[in-house]
Design a protein around this motif. Structure first.
Motif, mmCIF file in Angstrom:
data_model
loop_
_atom_site.group_PDB
_atom_site.id
_atom_site.type_symbol
_atom_site.label_atom_id
_atom_site.label_comp_id
_atom_site.label_asym_id
_atom_site.label_seq_id
_atom_site.Cartn_x
_atom_site.Cartn_y
_atom_site.Cartn_z
ATOM 1 N N LEU A 344 20.318 -3.344 -12.445
ATOM 2 C CA LEU A 344 21.474 -3.826 -13.035
ATOM 3 C C LEU A 344 21.946 -4.787 -12.116
ATOM 4 O O LEU A 344 21.784 -4.892 -11.060
ATOM 5 N N VAL A 345 22.881 -5.798 -12.685
ATOM 6 C CA VAL A 345 23.206 -7.002 -11.900
ATOM 7 C C VAL A 345 24.670 -7.252 -12.533
ATOM 8 O O VAL A 345 25.200 -7.244 -13.390
ATOM 9 N N LEU A 346 25.621 -6.923 -11.450
ATOM 10 C CA LEU A 346 27.165 -7.513 -11.618
ATOM 11 C C LEU A 346 27.192 -8.687 -10.782
ATOM 12 O O LEU A 346 27.468 -8.567 -9.408
ATOM 13 N N ASP A 347 27.913 -9.428 -11.577
ATOM 14 C CA ASP A 347 28.400 -10.846 -10.931
ATOM 15 C C ASP A 347 29.575 -11.455 -11.659
ATOM 16 O O ASP A 347 29.835 -12.541 -11.592
ATOM 17 N N SER A 348 30.347 -10.458 -12.195
ATOM 18 C CA SER A 348 31.565 -10.832 -12.824
ATOM 19 C C SER A 348 32.644 -9.883 -12.256
ATOM 20 O O SER A 348 32.422 -8.591 -12.365
ATOM 21 N N THR A 349 33.814 -10.269 -11.922
ATOM 22 C CA THR A 349 34.980 -9.504 -11.323
ATOM 23 C C THR A 349 35.743 -9.029 -12.515
ATOM 24 O O THR A 349 36.727 -8.416 -12.120
ATOM 25 N N HIS A 350 35.395 -9.550 -13.904
ATOM 26 C CA HIS A 350 36.156 -8.952 -14.683
ATOM 27 C C HIS A 350 36.502 -7.309 -15.055
ATOM 28 O O HIS A 350 35.261 -6.694 -14.945
ATOM 29 N N PRO A 351 37.200 -6.725 -15.111
ATOM 30 C CA PRO A 351 37.430 -5.413 -14.965
ATOM 31 C C PRO A 351 36.405 -4.621 -16.159
ATOM 32 O O PRO A 351 35.797 -3.691 -16.025
ATOM 33 N N ASP A 352 36.411 -5.302 -17.350
ATOM 34 C CA ASP A 352 35.474 -4.730 -18.437
ATOM 35 C C ASP A 352 33.969 -4.602 -17.732
ATOM 36 O O ASP A 352 33.198 -3.816 -18.330
ATOM 37 N N ALA A 353 33.746 -5.854 -17.010
ATOM 38 C CA ALA A 353 32.228 -5.754 -16.718
ATOM 39 C C ALA A 353 31.904 -4.768 -15.490
ATOM 40 O O ALA A 353 30.703 -4.145 -15.666
ATOM 41 N N ILE A 354 32.834 -4.468 -14.919
ATOM 42 C CA ILE A 354 32.889 -3.529 -13.715
ATOM 43 C C ILE A 354 32.838 -2.441 -14.273
ATOM 44 O O ILE A 354 31.910 -1.253 -13.849
ATOM 45 N N ARG A 355 33.457 -1.659 -15.344
ATOM 46 C CA ARG A 355 33.637 -0.574 -15.889
ATOM 47 C C ARG A 355 32.339 -0.318 -16.723
ATOM 48 O O ARG A 355 31.723 0.865 -16.757
ATOM 49 N N GLU A 356 31.836 -1.127 -17.133
ATOM 50 C CA GLU A 356 30.482 -1.310 -17.907
ATOM 51 C C GLU A 356 29.428 -0.637 -16.932
ATOM 52 O O GLU A 356 28.857 0.130 -17.419
#
Length: 540
Positions: A344-356
């Motif tokens: 998985l790749v996390l490159d957005s600090t938006h809370p929804d992206a982190i929660r996903e």
């Protein structure tokens, strides 16, 4: 003087040796076993000095193979019924070498050679080759200790060098010790049936055969690679350029005339006149990645197996921009592989992206890859702090669940050391983030999720060969693509190359890069939306 051409001291090789030396080409004469071999080589060197236009610049070594003689002779001594034979074991090679060195002194330390010395010429040095002992009953430093002397070179194998550093003894100029005794040993060997002349000739013939087989293998390997390239080992590209066709061909021809391919591989900074030369030199490391990164494969594959064995289910790249582009492409193209963690790749600090992401993983069975070239990128460092606390909250020691990928000497590297991350992988500073697919930024996540990285690098090498400096620009797929992109930018052409299905990873990378550049492909990142909306409204 430190670059020498290796030529064997065979009857056919001696005239070639003399010719090369007379043309001021430095030569390492190899496969020498006997005094007769040495005499022929030394005379060729002296004759070449007389024909050389610059004798003071000439360099040469005469390589005497040592331990192979004892290996061959001792077998015969063991088989001999003569009671005197056993006392000669392990002694003939050193005796032979000392007699050869005595002849060296006669030729190069006497008044005859002083004429050349006054002109700046140097002696042809003796090189002791094959100086590891093969018989375990002999001292492992024997051939090093007993052949120390002026104007000699010893190509010591690593294990022998380590042994000598540990317990070797330097007694001084040992190669000149006991020369009369050495001659007597060779005489006694002959008396018990050892035909040293025949043995050394056979050793030379065997050596030439081994060299020839190795060379044939090299040529066969090159021929295989050549045929693979000529047979279209890379996927063919079909172009539909429309109105841009003429400008593309003009661009290709101008690059061919300017030798752009060769200059690119040489790192010629004048290709980018607006950039500072040091900046260019610091950004072209990606050209050699297919070859260089093969050295990192054992470390990567071993670590991936360790992670796989400990039950890790997910690998999450915590990155931004260049550090997350390649892992995201690998994830999209290769997908999950059975028996390996899912990437998985996390490159957005938006809370929804982190929660996903957090909802998809069990943090106790997840490896987090904190990825930042500079080691100071705010987003991945923020992700690190967040998931570090998540792990602490569930009672898990966080340090075993984090690794870092960064350039050497960055704050992230120090952070990883201070917090005792499971591992730190250091990338090449000479590769920019958006060119880092084949650096640690791309290969660490790819290996962890089961991508066949050795094959990936092999195919990259195939493409690298197709784009080599010797390939004309019209046949160079990378430069053709560059010419198409440049001309399309200038003419606002909308045509695109038609790629076969196997080449689709490139389109994925382009699409991802475009989305990153325009602030798209973020799951609800408000700041990115504002940038996109502003561009749509004409704001730059």
């Amino acid at each position: 003087p430190n670059l020498l051409i290796k030529v064997p001291a065979t009857p056919e090789g001696i005239p070639a040796i003399q010719q090369l030396l007379s043309e001021n080409i430095n030569v390492n004469i190899t496969l020498m076993f006997s005094l007769a071999h040495y005499e022929a080589v030394a005379q060729a060197y002296l004759a070449a000095l007389g024909r050389s236009s610059a004798p003071s610049q000439l360099g040469s070594v005469a390589s005497i193979f040592v331990s192979r003689i004892d290996t061959a002779v001792d077998k015969l001594l063991d088989a001999s019924t003569d009671p005197r034979a056993k006392a000669l074991k392990g002694k003939i090679a050193i005796a032979n070498s000392r007699v050869i060195y005595a002849r060296f002194q006669e030729l190069f330390e006497g008044s005859a050679f002083s004429v050349w010395t006054k002109q700046g010429a140097r002696p042809q040095r003796l090189l002791w080759a094959s100086t590891s002992t093969k018989d375990p009953s002999l001292r492992d430093t024997l051939y090093v200790e007993e052949l120390v002397g002026p104007e000699t070179v010893d190509t010591i194998p690593p294990a022998t060098l380590a042994a000598f550093e540990d317990h070797g003894v330097v007694r001084g100029n040992t190669v000149t010790e006991g020369v009369p005794e050495a001659r007597d040993l060779l005489k006694r060997a002959k008396e018990v049936g050892i035909d040293l002349a025949r043995i050394t000739e056979a050793l030379q013939i065997e050596g030439v055969a081994a060299f020839a087989a190795s060379y044939a293998q090299l040529l066969a390997s090159l021929d295989t690679r050549k045929k693979a390239i000529l047979a279209g080992a890379i996927d063919p590209t079909a172009w539909s350029l429309g109105p841009a066709a003429k400008s593309v061909e003009l661009r290709i021809q101008s690059w061919q005339d300017a030798h752009v391919g060769d200059r690119l591989w040489r790192g010629d900074p004048t290709l980018w006149p607006a950039a500072a030369a040091p900046d260019v030199a610091d950004r072209l490391g990606w050209l050699r990645l297919p070859e260089m990164m093969r050295d990192a494969l054992p470390e990567l594959l071993k670590f991936a197996e360790e992670v796989r064995a400990d039950g890790t289910r997910h690998v999450v790249v915590l990155g931004m921009g260049g550090s997350s582009l390649a892992p995201d492409v690998f994830r999209r193209i290769f997908g999950p592989r059975g028996g390996y963690p899912e990437l998985l790749v996390l490159d957005s600090t938006h809370p929804d992206a982190i929660r996903e992401v957090q909802g998809l993983i069990d943090p106790r069975r997840t490896l987090f890859v904190v990825s930042s070239k500079s080691g100071t990128t705010t987003e991945p460092l923020s992700f690190h702090r967040y998931f570090w606390e998540v792990l602490r909250a569930v009672g898990e020691a966080p340090e075993r669940r984090f690794i870092a990928v960064t350039d050497p000497g960055t704050p992230l590297e120090k952070l990883a050391q201070d917090l005792k991350f499971r591992a730190t992988f250091r990338a090449l500073p000479t590769v920019g983030g958006r060119y880092s697919a084949l650096t640690m930024f791309g290969l660490v996540p790819a290996t962890l999720c089961g991508v066949d990285v050795p094959t990936l690098l092999d195919r990259a090498r195939t493409m690298s060969a197709a784009c080599a400096p010797s390939v004309p620009v019209p046949e160079n797929p990378a430069l053709r693509l560059g010419a198409r992109s440049e001309s399309s930018r200038r003419t606002a052409a909308t045509s695109s190359p038609s790629m076969p299905r196997r080449a689709s990873p490139r389109s994925g990378l382009d699409r991802t890069a475009r989305r990153r550049e325009h602030g798209e492909d973020r799951q609800g990142d408000c700041s990115d939306r504002r940038r996109t909306d502003a561009r749509a409204g004409g704001v730059r």
